[in-house]
Design a protein around this motif. Structure first.
Motif, PDB file in Angstrom:
ATOM      1  N   UNK A 110       1.071  -1.101   0.002  1.00  0.00           N
ATOM      2  CA  UNK A 110      -0.038  -0.065   0.128  1.00  0.00           C
ATOM      3  C   UNK A 110       0.817   1.343  -0.107  1.00  0.00           C
ATOM      4  N   UNK A 111       0.373   2.165  -0.636  1.00  0.00           N
ATOM      5  CA  UNK A 111       0.799   3.613  -0.326  1.00  0.00           C
ATOM      6  C   UNK A 111       0.322   4.248   0.892  1.00  0.00           C
ATOM      7  N   UNK A 112       1.348   4.185   1.934  1.00  0.00           N
ATOM      8  CA  UNK A 112       1.202   4.745   3.193  1.00  0.00           C
ATOM      9  C   UNK A 112       0.974   6.137   3.318  1.00  0.00           C
ATOM     10  N   UNK A 113       0.055   6.750   4.054  1.00  0.00           N
ATOM     11  CA  UNK A 113      -0.091   8.334   4.190  1.00  0.00           C
ATOM     12  C   UNK A 113       0.995   8.827   5.027  1.00  0.00           C
ATOM     13  N   UNK A 114       1.597   7.965   5.905  1.00  0.00           N
ATOM     14  CA  UNK A 114       2.645   8.318   6.999  1.00  0.00           C
ATOM     15  C   UNK A 114       3.719   8.752   5.962  1.00  0.00           C
ATOM     16  N   UNK A 115       3.875   7.742   5.116  1.00  0.00           N
ATOM     17  CA  UNK A 115       5.112   7.780   4.259  1.00  0.00           C
ATOM     18  C   UNK A 115       5.132   9.116   3.329  1.00  0.00           C
ATOM     19  N   UNK A 116       3.995   9.300   3.003  1.00  0.00           N
ATOM     20  CA  UNK A 116       3.657  10.829   2.206  1.00  0.00           C
ATOM     21  C   UNK A 116       3.839  11.998   3.001  1.00  0.00           C
ATOM     22  N   UNK A 117       3.551  11.837   4.548  1.00  0.00           N
ATOM     23  CA  UNK A 117       3.679  13.064   5.275  1.00  0.00           C
ATOM     24  C   UNK A 117       5.211  13.113   5.603  1.00  0.00           C
ATOM     25  N   UNK A 118       5.789  11.735   5.817  1.00  0.00           N
ATOM     26  CA  UNK A 118       7.234  11.663   5.992  1.00  0.00           C
ATOM     27  C   UNK A 118       8.122  12.221   4.961  1.00  0.00           C
TER      28      UNK A 118
END
Length: 283
Positions: free
Chosen positions: A120-128
């Motif tokens: 999955x494309x994680x929203x936490x990774x995007x914010x990081x």
């Protein structure tokens, strides 16, 4: 009017943002996971973000078991150092609540990151990614209550807390034989006849309650009929009917167009029509 964007596969929250780019354009927006309920709602947070120059705002709260959530590690200045999804050794007890605000730079992030181990494309990774690219991500720490309503018991608890925040008002009809206390909200068109209503409770528009008892922490939606019955600490959705029930309904979630009634037919038996994954407790 609500516009739905279909996500063909569960490829992550960041993927949901990615496929919404044409709809959102360059507008600032809120991403709100629907099973979250927080004290005070999010209107103040929306105004705060709208009046700021931040590229993103995330909501954090202190939790007892941070290893079960996405966790934020803040530096000495209170800025985000790192976001970690369900860490074995959490660097803090500040969990991501599931309420995010973004400007258009989030689309750079969701297009730059790669799928996680679970695909999955994680929203936490995007914010990081936003943090590492020096975009301004503001961590708002929520100090009130917060409930993840994924379980029926949590839904009822959230309902109780929200009802306590309502400002009571009587806009419907209450006859002189009824007792309605000061913590009850009765919407326009609703009728209370020869009944007892104890708050905090809300009775929706055009609902009719006759010869019945509605106890504290109950939410009754619009166009509901309750006659010769008792209910307490429950939620009843629209167009449902409770009629002549032999026992009090308590700690229950009742959906739309449900009919609960006592049948005069014999032999005496329980006659049920239940959907998938239903849970029924009988005494």
């Amino acid at each position: 009017k609500i516009t739905y964007i279909h996500q063909a596969q569960p490829l992550g929250l960041a993927h949901a943002v990615k496929i919404s780019q044409d709809f959102l354009g360059d507008d600032r927006f809120v991403m709100f996971l629907g099973d979250n309920v927080i004290q005070g709602g999010i209107s103040p947070l929306i105004r705060q973000f709208a009046d700021s120059q931040w590229n993103s705002q995330i909501v954090l709260t202190e939790v007892s078991h941070p290893e079960e959530y996405g966790v934020a590690d803040l530096d000495e200045d209170g800025k985000i150092h790192q976001l970690i999804e369900k860490p074995q050794n959490p660097p803090s007890n500040l969990a991501l609540v599931g309420i995010y605000m973004f400007d258009h730079h989030i689309f750079e992030a969701v297009n730059a990151i790669h799928p996680s181990r679970r695909g999955e494309l994680e929203i936490t990774d995007a914010i990081q990614w936003l943090v590492e690219q020096k975009y301004d991500v503001y961590p708002y720490i929520h100090r009130g209550w917060w409930i993840d309503t994924g379980a029926p018991s949590a839904m009822l608890e959230a309902n109780s807390l929200v009802l306590e925040e309502l400002e009571p008002r009587i806009s419907g009809y209450v006859d002189r034989d009824s007792e309605v206390d000061s913590r009850v909200t009765i919407e326009k068109g609703a009728e209370i006849v020869n009944s007892i209503i104890r708050g905090p409770t809300i009775i929706g528009e055009n609902t009719r309650i006759v010869n019945s008892y509605v106890g504290p922490f109950t939410s009754i939606a619009h166009e509901v009929s309750i006659q010769n019955s008792e209910i307490e600490r429950s939620i009843v959705l629209e167009h449902s009917t409770l009629d002549s029930l032999p026992a009090r309904v308590q700690d229950s979630l009742i959906g739309r167009h449900v009919c609960l009634e006592r049948s005069p037919m014999r032999p005496k038996a329980l006659k049920l029509t239940l959907s998938d994954y239903s849970q029924v407790g009988l005494l």
